[in-house]
Scaffold this active site. Structure first.
Site, PDB file in Angstrom:
ATOM      1  N   GLY A 229       0.564 -10.501  -4.423  1.00 34.30           N
ATOM      2  CA  GLY A 229      -0.544 -11.145  -3.710  1.00 34.30           C
ATOM      3  C   GLY A 229      -0.796 -12.540  -4.250  1.00 34.30           C
TER       4      GLY A 229
ATOM      5  N   GLY B  44       8.747  -7.257  -1.734  1.00 36.03           N
ATOM      6  CA  GLY B  44      10.026  -7.891  -2.055  1.00 36.03           C
ATOM      7  C   GLY B  44      10.623  -7.415  -3.363  1.00 36.03           C
TER       8      GLY B  44
ATOM      9  N   ARG C  12      15.537  -0.446   7.189  1.00 34.51           N
ATOM     10  CA  ARG C  12      15.598   0.497   8.300  1.00 34.51           C
ATOM     11  C   ARG C  12      17.012   1.058   8.364  1.00 34.51           C
ATOM     12  NH1 ARG C  12      11.480   0.108  12.732  1.00 34.51           N
ATOM     13  NH2 ARG C  12      11.489   2.321  13.184  1.00 34.51           N
TER      14      ARG C  12
ATOM     15  N   GLY D  75       1.771 -10.955 -10.796  1.00 37.07           N
ATOM     16  CA  GLY D  75       0.867 -10.007 -11.425  1.00 37.07           C
ATOM     17  C   GLY D  75       1.643  -8.882 -12.079  1.00 37.07           C
ATOM     18  N   ASP D  76       0.993  -7.751 -12.329  1.00 38.43           N
ATOM     19  CA  ASP D  76       1.662  -6.677 -13.082  1.00 38.43           C
ATOM     20  C   ASP D  76       2.954  -6.207 -12.408  1.00 38.43           C
ATOM     21  OD1 ASP D  76       0.171  -5.581 -11.030  1.00 38.43           O
ATOM     22  OD2 ASP D  76      -0.612  -3.898 -12.202  1.00 38.43           O
TER      23      ASP D  76
ATOM     24  N   THR E 207      -3.228 -13.096 -11.246  1.00 35.65           N
ATOM     25  CA  THR E 207      -3.928 -12.087 -10.447  1.00 35.65           C
ATOM     26  C   THR E 207      -5.411 -12.395 -10.457  1.00 35.65           C
ATOM     27  OG1 THR E 207      -4.789  -9.830 -10.416  1.00 35.65           O
ATOM     28  CG2 THR E 207      -3.761 -10.505 -12.455  1.00 35.65           C
TER      29      THR E 207
ATOM     30  N   ASP F 182      -7.514 -10.250 -10.141  1.00 40.54           N
ATOM     31  CA  ASP F 182      -8.173  -9.091 -10.753  1.00 40.54           C
ATOM     32  C   ASP F 182      -8.379  -9.243 -12.265  1.00 40.54           C
ATOM     33  OD1 ASP F 182      -8.096  -8.042  -8.267  1.00 40.54           O
ATOM     34  OD2 ASP F 182      -6.628  -6.481  -8.667  1.00 40.54           O
TER      35      ASP F 182
ATOM     36  N   ASP G 145      -6.460  -8.404 -14.676  1.00 43.52           N
ATOM     37  CA  ASP G 145      -6.219  -7.114 -15.337  1.00 43.52           C
ATOM     38  C   ASP G 145      -4.944  -7.084 -16.186  1.00 43.52           C
ATOM     39  OD1 ASP G 145      -4.406  -7.176 -13.282  1.00 43.52           O
ATOM     40  OD2 ASP G 145      -5.060  -5.322 -12.317  1.00 43.52           O
TER      41      ASP G 145
ATOM     42  N   ARG H  10     -33.547  -4.217   3.184  1.00 40.68           N
ATOM     43  CA  ARG H  10     -32.367  -3.344   3.253  1.00 40.68           C
ATOM     44  C   ARG H  10     -31.665  -3.248   1.902  1.00 40.68           C
ATOM     45  NH1 ARG H  10     -29.870  -6.222   8.574  1.00 40.68           N
ATOM     46  NH2 ARG H  10     -30.707  -4.775  10.120  1.00 40.68           N
TER      47      ARG H  10
ATOM     48  N   GLY I  16     -10.493  -5.513  -6.809  1.00 37.99           N
ATOM     49  CA  GLY I  16     -10.369  -4.895  -8.132  1.00 37.99           C
ATOM     50  C   GLY I  16      -9.905  -3.466  -7.936  1.00 37.99           C
ATOM     51  N   ARG I  17      -8.599  -3.321  -7.909  1.00 40.14           N
ATOM     52  CA  ARG I  17      -8.029  -1.982  -7.652  1.00 40.14           C
ATOM     53  C   ARG I  17      -8.285  -1.037  -8.809  1.00 40.14           C
ATOM     54  NH1 ARG I  17      -2.032  -3.568  -6.327  1.00 40.14           N
ATOM     55  NH2 ARG I  17      -2.624  -5.230  -7.720  1.00 40.14           N
TER      56      ARG I  17
ATOM     57  N   GLU J  36     -13.427  -2.336  -5.230  1.00 40.67           N
ATOM     58  CA  GLU J  36     -12.757  -1.494  -4.225  1.00 40.67           C
ATOM     59  C   GLU J  36     -12.180  -0.204  -4.813  1.00 40.67           C
ATOM     60  OE1 GLU J  36      -9.458  -3.789  -2.657  1.00 40.67           O
ATOM     61  OE2 GLU J  36      -8.805  -4.293  -4.683  1.00 40.67           O
TER      62      GLU J  36
ATOM     63  N   ARG K  50     -26.501  -1.672   4.674  1.00 38.54           N
ATOM     64  CA  ARG K  50     -25.387  -2.315   5.379  1.00 38.54           C
ATOM     65  C   ARG K  50     -24.228  -2.565   4.415  1.00 38.54           C
ATOM     66  NH1 ARG K  50     -27.912  -1.282   9.396  1.00 38.54           N
ATOM     67  NH2 ARG K  50     -28.627  -2.727  11.003  1.00 38.54           N
TER      68      ARG K  50
ATOM     69  N   HIS L 154     -10.020 -10.732   1.491  1.00 42.70           N
ATOM     70  CA  HIS L 154      -9.077 -11.760   1.046  1.00 42.70           C
ATOM     71  C   HIS L 154      -9.683 -13.143   0.915  1.00 42.70           C
ATOM     72  CE1 HIS L 154      -6.570  -8.411   2.198  1.00 42.70           C
ATOM     73  NE2 HIS L 154      -5.652  -8.917   1.390  1.00 42.70           N
TER      74      HIS L 154
ATOM     75  N   ARG M 197      -9.335 -14.544  -2.377  1.00 40.99           N
ATOM     76  CA  ARG M 197      -8.049 -15.081  -2.826  1.00 40.99           C
ATOM     77  C   ARG M 197      -7.704 -16.404  -2.166  1.00 40.99           C
ATOM     78  NH1 ARG M 197      -4.268  -9.871  -2.473  1.00 40.99           N
ATOM     79  NH2 ARG M 197      -3.141 -11.196  -1.022  1.00 40.99           N
TER      80      ARG M 197
HETATM   81  O1  F6P Z   1      -4.046  -7.570  -6.980  1.00 38.71           O
HETATM   82  C1  F6P Z   1      -4.971  -8.377  -6.383  1.00 38.71           C
HETATM   83  C2  F6P Z   1      -5.596  -7.761  -5.189  1.00 38.71           C
HETATM   84  O2  F6P Z   1      -6.469  -8.751  -4.851  1.00 38.71           O
HETATM   85  C3  F6P Z   1      -6.281  -6.401  -5.337  1.00 38.71           C
HETATM   86  O3  F6P Z   1      -7.541  -6.444  -5.885  1.00 38.71           O
HETATM   87  C4  F6P Z   1      -6.267  -5.895  -3.921  1.00 38.71           C
HETATM   88  O4  F6P Z   1      -6.309  -4.505  -3.843  1.00 38.71           O
HETATM   89  C5  F6P Z   1      -4.956  -6.368  -3.449  1.00 38.71           C
HETATM   90  O5  F6P Z   1      -4.684  -7.567  -4.129  1.00 38.71           O
HETATM   91  C6  F6P Z   1      -4.849  -6.509  -1.964  1.00 38.71           C
HETATM   92  O6  F6P Z   1      -3.681  -7.184  -1.648  1.00 38.71           O
HETATM   93  P1  F6P Z   1      -2.929  -7.151  -0.242  1.00 38.71           P
HETATM   94  O7  F6P Z   1      -3.933  -6.824   0.810  1.00 38.71           O
HETATM   95  O8  F6P Z   1      -2.371  -8.517  -0.127  1.00 38.71           O
HETATM   96  O9  F6P Z   1      -1.876  -6.110  -0.357  1.00 38.71           O
END
Ligand code: F6P
Length: 367
Positions: free
Chosen positions: A18, A87, A95, A127-128, A150, A152, A154, A187, A195-196, A247, A285, A291, A294
Protein backbone atom coordinates in the site's frame (compact mmCIF):
# COMPACT_ATOMS: atom_id res chain seq x y z
CA UNK A 1 26.29 -12.99 -7.87
CA UNK A 2 28.16 -12.39 -11.10
CA UNK A 3 27.80 -8.64 -10.86
CA UNK A 4 28.86 -8.25 -7.26
CA UNK A 5 32.50 -7.31 -6.77
CA UNK A 6 32.92 -4.98 -9.71
CA UNK A 7 31.74 -1.98 -7.66
CA UNK A 8 28.38 -0.33 -7.88
CA UNK A 9 27.38 1.03 -11.25
CA UNK A 10 23.63 0.70 -11.39
CA UNK A 11 20.95 0.56 -8.73
CA UNK A 12 17.18 0.20 -8.95
CA UNK A 13 14.31 1.46 -6.81
CA UNK A 14 10.83 0.00 -6.36
CA UNK A 15 7.78 0.63 -4.16
CA UNK A 16 5.60 -2.25 -2.96
CA UNK A 17 2.42 -2.75 -0.95
CA UNK A 18 0.00 0.00 0.00
CA UNK A 19 1.21 3.52 -0.68
CA UNK A 20 2.16 6.01 2.04
CA UNK A 21 2.76 9.76 1.82
CA UNK A 22 6.51 10.24 1.41
CA UNK A 23 7.26 7.48 -1.14
CA UNK A 24 8.13 10.05 -3.79
CA UNK A 25 10.46 11.87 -1.40
CA UNK A 26 12.39 8.61 -0.82
CA UNK A 27 12.57 8.02 -4.58
CA UNK A 28 13.88 11.54 -5.16
CA UNK A 29 16.49 11.35 -2.41
CA UNK A 30 17.76 7.89 -3.36
CA UNK A 31 17.90 8.90 -7.03
CA UNK A 32 19.76 12.17 -6.48
CA UNK A 33 22.14 10.61 -3.95
CA UNK A 34 22.75 7.64 -6.29
CA UNK A 35 23.38 9.90 -9.29
CA UNK A 36 25.84 11.95 -7.28
CA UNK A 37 27.80 8.74 -6.58
CA UNK A 38 28.10 8.42 -10.36
CA UNK A 39 25.69 5.48 -10.51
CA UNK A 40 22.87 4.89 -12.93
CA UNK A 41 19.49 4.70 -11.21
CA UNK A 42 16.55 2.70 -12.58
CA UNK A 43 12.94 2.80 -11.49
CA UNK A 44 10.86 -0.38 -11.52
CA UNK A 45 7.11 0.05 -11.90
CA UNK A 46 4.48 -1.65 -9.71
CA UNK A 47 6.76 -3.43 -7.27
CA UNK A 48 8.47 -6.23 -9.22
CA UNK A 49 5.84 -6.35 -11.96
CA UNK A 50 7.81 -3.93 -14.14
CA UNK A 51 10.49 -6.61 -14.43
CA UNK A 52 8.03 -9.42 -15.16
CA UNK A 53 5.80 -7.39 -17.52
CA UNK A 54 8.34 -5.09 -19.16
CA UNK A 55 5.86 -3.03 -21.20
CA UNK A 56 2.31 -2.14 -20.25
CA UNK A 57 0.40 0.33 -22.44
CA UNK A 58 3.66 1.35 -24.11
CA UNK A 59 5.23 2.29 -20.78
CA UNK A 60 8.53 0.51 -20.00
CA UNK A 61 8.44 -1.49 -16.76
CA UNK A 62 12.01 -0.46 -15.98
CA UNK A 63 13.19 3.03 -16.85
CA UNK A 64 16.02 5.46 -15.99
CA UNK A 65 15.43 7.73 -13.03
CA UNK A 66 17.16 10.99 -13.93
CA UNK A 67 17.34 14.24 -11.99
CA UNK A 68 14.61 15.48 -14.32
CA UNK A 69 12.40 12.45 -13.57
CA UNK A 70 12.44 13.18 -9.82
CA UNK A 71 12.12 16.96 -10.05
CA UNK A 72 9.40 18.53 -7.89
CA UNK A 73 8.04 15.32 -6.36
CA UNK A 74 8.99 15.68 -2.67
CA UNK A 75 5.55 17.03 -1.79
CA UNK A 76 3.53 14.63 -3.95
CA UNK A 77 1.50 11.75 -2.50
CA UNK A 78 1.36 8.33 -4.19
CA UNK A 79 4.43 7.02 -6.02
CA UNK A 80 5.73 7.85 -9.48
CA UNK A 81 6.71 4.15 -9.72
CA UNK A 82 3.24 2.79 -8.99
CA UNK A 83 2.72 0.00 -6.49
CA UNK A 84 0.71 -3.16 -5.98
CA UNK A 85 -0.45 -5.31 -3.10
CA UNK A 86 -0.69 -8.30 -5.48
CA UNK A 87 2.88 -8.47 -6.71
CA UNK A 88 4.57 -11.07 -4.53
CA UNK A 89 6.90 -12.83 -7.02
CA UNK A 90 7.02 -15.89 -4.73
CA UNK A 91 3.27 -16.41 -5.12
CA UNK A 92 1.85 -14.48 -8.05
CA UNK A 93 -1.83 -15.05 -8.74
CA UNK A 94 -2.42 -16.48 -12.20
CA UNK A 95 -5.48 -17.69 -14.05
CA UNK A 96 -5.07 -21.35 -14.98
CA UNK A 97 -6.28 -22.77 -18.34
CA UNK A 98 -9.35 -24.24 -16.57
CA UNK A 99 -10.35 -20.73 -15.40
CA UNK A 100 -9.47 -21.23 -11.73
CA UNK A 101 -6.85 -19.14 -9.93
CA UNK A 102 -3.54 -20.47 -8.69
CA UNK A 103 -0.16 -19.18 -7.59
CA UNK A 104 3.23 -19.37 -9.28
CA UNK A 105 6.70 -18.65 -7.98
CA UNK A 106 8.52 -16.30 -10.36
CA UNK A 107 11.22 -15.20 -7.93
CA UNK A 108 14.01 -16.87 -9.96
CA UNK A 109 13.00 -14.78 -12.96
CA UNK A 110 13.36 -11.64 -10.86
CA UNK A 111 16.88 -12.57 -9.78
CA UNK A 112 17.84 -13.48 -13.37
CA UNK A 113 16.38 -10.24 -14.71
CA UNK A 114 18.35 -8.20 -12.21
CA UNK A 115 21.51 -9.99 -13.35
CA UNK A 116 20.65 -9.42 -17.00
CA UNK A 117 19.97 -5.75 -16.35
CA UNK A 118 23.22 -5.56 -14.35
CA UNK A 119 21.52 -4.02 -11.35
CA UNK A 120 23.97 -4.05 -8.45
CA UNK A 121 21.53 -3.25 -5.66
CA UNK A 122 17.81 -2.67 -5.12
CA UNK A 123 16.31 -0.03 -2.85
CA UNK A 124 13.05 -1.74 -1.87
CA UNK A 125 10.59 0.66 -0.25
CA UNK A 126 7.83 -1.23 1.54
CA UNK A 127 5.98 -2.34 4.64
CA UNK A 128 6.21 -5.66 6.48
CA UNK A 129 5.00 -7.75 3.50
CA UNK A 130 7.18 -6.05 0.89
CA UNK A 131 10.23 -6.11 3.15
CA UNK A 132 9.73 -9.85 3.75
CA UNK A 133 9.71 -10.34 -0.03
CA UNK A 134 12.84 -8.16 -0.34
CA UNK A 135 14.54 -10.23 2.35
CA UNK A 136 13.66 -13.49 0.61
CA UNK A 137 15.05 -12.12 -2.68
CA UNK A 138 18.18 -10.98 -0.86
CA UNK A 139 18.63 -14.55 0.37
CA UNK A 140 18.41 -15.68 -3.25
CA UNK A 141 21.33 -13.41 -4.11
CA UNK A 142 19.72 -10.10 -5.00
CA UNK A 143 21.48 -7.35 -3.00
CA UNK A 144 18.76 -5.34 -1.25
CA UNK A 145 18.47 -2.38 1.07
CA UNK A 146 15.04 -1.89 2.60
CA UNK A 147 13.29 1.39 3.36
CA UNK A 148 10.44 1.08 5.88
CA UNK A 149 7.07 2.42 4.74
CA UNK A 150 3.65 2.14 6.31
CA UNK A 151 1.13 4.59 7.66
CA UNK A 152 0.40 2.02 10.38
CA UNK A 153 3.85 2.61 11.99
CA UNK A 154 3.98 -1.07 12.91
CA UNK A 155 7.60 -1.90 12.00
CA UNK A 156 9.57 -2.77 15.09
CA UNK A 157 13.11 -1.80 14.09
CA UNK A 158 12.34 1.85 13.39
CA UNK A 159 10.98 4.43 15.83
CA UNK A 160 8.70 5.80 13.12
CA UNK A 161 7.82 5.07 9.50
CA UNK A 162 7.20 7.92 7.07
CA UNK A 163 3.54 8.47 6.22
CA UNK A 164 2.40 7.77 9.75
CA UNK A 165 2.39 11.37 10.99
CA UNK A 166 0.56 12.50 7.86
CA UNK A 167 -2.12 9.86 8.48
CA UNK A 168 -2.38 11.02 12.10
CA UNK A 169 -2.85 14.63 10.93
CA UNK A 170 -5.62 13.63 8.51
CA UNK A 171 -7.40 11.56 11.15
CA UNK A 172 -6.99 14.24 13.84
CA UNK A 173 -8.49 16.86 11.53
CA UNK A 174 -11.46 14.57 10.77
CA UNK A 175 -12.06 13.79 14.45
CA UNK A 176 -11.92 17.51 15.25
CA UNK A 177 -14.52 18.27 12.57
CA UNK A 178 -16.86 15.60 13.89
CA UNK A 179 -17.08 17.29 17.30
CA UNK A 180 -19.32 20.13 16.15
CA UNK A 181 -21.77 17.92 14.26
CA UNK A 182 -21.82 15.33 17.07
CA UNK A 183 -22.54 18.06 19.61
CA UNK A 184 -25.16 19.76 17.42
CA UNK A 185 -27.11 16.50 17.10
CA UNK A 186 -26.25 15.09 20.52
CA UNK A 187 -24.98 11.93 18.86
CA UNK A 188 -22.24 9.40 19.26
CA UNK A 189 -19.87 9.38 16.28
CA UNK A 190 -17.77 6.28 15.64
CA UNK A 191 -14.70 7.03 13.48
CA UNK A 192 -12.85 4.09 11.95
CA UNK A 193 -9.17 4.71 11.20
CA UNK A 194 -6.57 2.41 9.62
CA UNK A 195 -4.46 -0.01 11.63
CA UNK A 196 -4.84 -3.68 10.89
CA UNK A 197 -2.79 -5.08 13.73
CA UNK A 198 -1.82 -2.01 15.72
CA UNK A 199 -3.53 1.02 17.17
CA UNK A 200 -0.90 3.72 16.67
CA UNK A 201 -2.99 5.88 14.33
CA UNK A 202 -6.11 5.50 16.51
CA UNK A 203 -4.23 6.31 19.68
CA UNK A 204 -2.32 9.36 18.42
CA UNK A 205 -5.20 10.86 16.42
CA UNK A 206 -7.74 10.02 19.12
CA UNK A 207 -5.63 11.71 21.80
CA UNK A 208 -4.91 14.78 19.64
CA UNK A 209 -8.49 14.98 18.35
CA UNK A 210 -10.11 14.80 21.78
CA UNK A 211 -11.79 11.39 21.48
CA UNK A 212 -13.72 10.05 24.46
CA UNK A 213 -13.15 6.39 23.62
CA UNK A 214 -10.21 4.89 21.68
CA UNK A 215 -10.35 1.24 20.66
CA UNK A 216 -7.19 -0.48 19.45
CA UNK A 217 -6.35 -4.06 18.43
CA UNK A 218 -4.03 -4.43 21.44
CA UNK A 219 -6.86 -3.84 23.94
CA UNK A 220 -9.97 -5.99 23.39
CA UNK A 221 -13.05 -3.90 24.19
CA UNK A 222 -16.24 -4.49 26.18
CA UNK A 223 -19.38 -2.85 24.79
CA UNK A 224 -20.78 -2.06 28.23
CA UNK A 225 -17.59 -0.11 29.13
CA UNK A 226 -18.01 2.01 26.01
CA UNK A 227 -21.69 2.58 26.83
CA UNK A 228 -20.74 3.45 30.40
CA UNK A 229 -18.37 6.15 29.16
CA UNK A 230 -21.11 7.59 26.92
CA UNK A 231 -23.58 7.62 29.86
CA UNK A 232 -21.01 9.15 32.22
CA UNK A 233 -20.55 12.04 29.77
CA UNK A 234 -24.31 12.37 29.54
CA UNK A 235 -24.51 12.72 33.33
CA UNK A 236 -22.02 15.58 33.13
CA UNK A 237 -24.09 17.33 30.49
CA UNK A 238 -21.87 16.23 27.59
CA UNK A 239 -24.56 14.84 25.35
CA UNK A 240 -22.28 13.65 22.56
CA UNK A 241 -19.29 11.33 22.37
CA UNK A 242 -16.55 10.54 19.89
CA UNK A 243 -15.34 6.96 19.58
CA UNK A 244 -12.17 6.35 17.52
CA UNK A 245 -11.67 2.72 16.49
CA UNK A 246 -8.77 1.08 14.65
CA UNK A 247 -10.04 -1.16 11.85
CA UNK A 248 -8.44 -4.24 13.47
CA UNK A 249 -9.96 -3.75 16.95
CA UNK A 250 -12.09 -6.55 18.34
CA UNK A 251 -14.41 -7.20 21.29
CA UNK A 252 -13.07 -9.22 24.22
CA UNK A 253 -13.52 -12.87 23.34
CA UNK A 254 -14.67 -11.95 19.82
CA UNK A 255 -13.31 -11.54 16.31
CA UNK A 256 -12.29 -8.44 14.32
CA UNK A 257 -14.64 -7.37 11.49
CA UNK A 258 -13.76 -8.35 7.94
CA UNK A 259 -15.07 -7.31 4.55
CA UNK A 260 -17.00 -10.41 3.47
CA UNK A 261 -14.84 -13.04 1.85
CA UNK A 262 -11.89 -10.72 1.16
CA UNK A 263 -9.83 -11.22 4.31
CA UNK A 264 -9.58 -7.42 4.53
CA UNK A 265 -10.49 -5.61 7.73
CA UNK A 266 -13.63 -3.50 7.53
CA UNK A 267 -17.01 -2.98 9.09
CA UNK A 268 -16.07 -2.35 12.71
CA UNK A 269 -17.50 1.22 12.72
CA UNK A 270 -20.90 0.07 11.40
CA UNK A 271 -21.01 -2.82 13.81
CA UNK A 272 -20.10 -0.65 16.80
CA UNK A 273 -22.49 2.15 15.83
CA UNK A 274 -25.39 -0.33 15.72
CA UNK A 275 -24.39 -1.86 19.04
CA UNK A 276 -23.72 1.43 20.87
CA UNK A 277 -27.07 2.80 19.70
CA UNK A 278 -28.80 -0.16 21.36
CA UNK A 279 -26.69 -0.48 24.51
CA UNK A 280 -26.15 3.25 25.26
CA UNK A 281 -29.54 4.27 23.91
CA UNK A 282 -28.10 7.13 21.86
CA UNK A 283 -28.33 7.93 18.20
CA UNK A 284 -24.97 6.85 16.74
CA UNK A 285 -23.38 7.34 13.32
CA UNK A 286 -20.39 5.47 11.83
CA UNK A 287 -17.71 7.11 9.72
CA UNK A 288 -14.92 5.33 7.86
CA UNK A 289 -11.90 7.48 7.03
CA UNK A 290 -10.30 4.90 4.75
CA UNK A 291 -7.70 5.66 2.12
CA UNK A 292 -7.89 9.41 2.60
CA UNK A 293 -5.38 8.73 5.41
CA UNK A 294 -2.88 7.52 2.79
CA UNK A 295 -3.56 10.08 0.07
CA UNK A 296 -2.28 13.56 -0.61
CA UNK A 297 0.79 15.48 0.34
CA UNK A 298 3.07 14.28 3.16
CA UNK A 299 3.54 16.71 6.05
CA UNK A 300 7.01 18.22 6.54
CA UNK A 301 7.99 15.61 9.14
CA UNK A 302 7.30 12.74 6.74
CA UNK A 303 8.98 14.48 3.82
CA UNK A 304 12.16 14.95 5.83
CA UNK A 305 12.13 11.42 7.23
CA UNK A 306 11.56 10.03 3.73
CA UNK A 307 14.35 12.16 2.24
CA UNK A 308 16.71 11.04 5.02
CA UNK A 309 15.80 7.37 4.47
CA UNK A 310 16.42 7.66 0.72
CA UNK A 311 19.83 9.27 1.23
CA UNK A 312 20.73 6.77 3.97
CA UNK A 313 19.85 3.85 1.68
CA UNK A 314 22.45 5.08 -0.82
CA UNK A 315 25.06 5.43 1.95
CA UNK A 316 24.35 1.81 2.93
CA UNK A 317 24.87 0.64 -0.65
CA UNK A 318 28.10 2.63 -0.91
CA UNK A 319 29.35 1.09 2.34
CA UNK A 320 28.32 -2.43 1.30
CA UNK A 321 25.75 -2.69 4.07
CA UNK A 322 23.22 -4.78 2.13
CA UNK A 323 20.49 -7.09 3.43
CA UNK A 324 19.65 -4.28 5.82
CA UNK A 325 16.87 -1.74 6.34
CA UNK A 326 17.36 1.92 7.17
CA UNK A 327 15.66 2.85 10.43
CA UNK A 328 15.17 5.89 12.62
CA UNK A 329 16.55 5.20 16.08
CA UNK A 330 16.51 8.25 18.32
CA UNK A 331 17.93 11.11 16.28
CA UNK A 332 19.92 8.86 13.94
CA UNK A 333 19.18 6.85 10.82
CA UNK A 334 20.90 3.46 11.08
CA UNK A 335 21.03 0.22 9.13
CA UNK A 336 19.46 -2.80 10.86
CA UNK A 337 19.46 -6.37 9.51
CA UNK A 338 16.37 -6.97 7.34
CA UNK A 339 15.79 -10.28 9.10
CA UNK A 340 15.50 -8.46 12.41
CA UNK A 341 13.34 -5.70 10.94
CA UNK A 342 10.68 -8.12 9.69
CA UNK A 343 10.78 -10.54 12.62
CA UNK A 344 7.91 -9.02 14.57
CA UNK A 345 5.48 -6.13 14.20
CA UNK A 346 5.47 -3.22 16.64
CA UNK A 347 2.28 -3.34 18.69
CA UNK A 348 1.29 -0.64 21.16
CA UNK A 349 2.74 -1.76 24.52
CA UNK A 350 0.11 -1.46 27.23
CA UNK A 351 2.54 0.42 29.47
CA UNK A 352 3.29 2.87 26.64
CA UNK A 353 3.21 6.49 27.78
CA UNK A 354 0.41 7.30 25.32
CA UNK A 355 -1.77 4.55 26.76
CA UNK A 356 -1.05 5.54 30.36
CA UNK A 357 -1.63 9.23 29.62
CA UNK A 358 -4.88 8.53 27.75
CA UNK A 359 -6.22 6.69 30.77
CA UNK A 360 -5.14 9.54 33.08
CA UNK A 361 -7.10 11.95 30.88
CA UNK A 362 -10.22 9.87 31.37
CA UNK A 363 -10.23 8.49 27.82
CA UNK A 364 -11.79 5.04 27.80
CA UNK A 365 -9.96 2.26 25.96
CA UNK A 366 -13.07 0.12 26.19
CA UNK A 367 -11.59 -2.23 28.78
O1 F6P B 1 -0.90 -1.25 5.78
C1 F6P B 1 -1.48 -0.02 5.68
C2 F6P B 1 -2.95 -0.08 5.52
O2 F6P B 1 -3.24 1.25 5.48
C3 F6P B 1 -3.78 -0.83 6.57
O3 F6P B 1 -4.01 -0.13 7.73
C4 F6P B 1 -5.03 -1.14 5.81
O4 F6P B 1 -5.70 -2.26 6.30
C5 F6P B 1 -4.51 -1.45 4.47
O5 F6P B 1 -3.35 -0.67 4.29
C6 F6P B 1 -5.49 -1.28 3.36
O6 F6P B 1 -4.84 -1.35 2.14
P1 F6P B 1 -5.50 -1.68 0.73
O7 F6P B 1 -6.94 -1.31 0.80
O8 F6P B 1 -4.72 -0.86 -0.22
O9 F6P B 1 -5.31 -3.14 0.52
Amino acid sequence: MAYVGRGIRRIAINTGGGDAPGLNAVIRAATLAGLSEGWEVLGIRRGYMGVLEPDVDGEPGVFPLTAQAVRGITHLGGTILGTTTRGNPFGLEVRKPDGTWGKVDRSDEIVESFQRLEIDALVAIGGDGSLAIAHALHRKGLPVIGVPKTIDNDLRATDVTFGFQTAVEVATDAIGRLHSTAEAHQRVMVVQVMGRHTGWIALESGMAGGADVILIPEVPYYLDRIAEKVRERERHGRRFSIVVVAEGASPAGGQPSYVDGSGRYGGIADRLADEIEVVAGKETRPMVLGHIQRGGSPIAYDRNLALRFGAAAVRCIREGSLGTMVALQGADVRAVPLAEAISEIKRVPLDNDLVVSARQLGISLGD
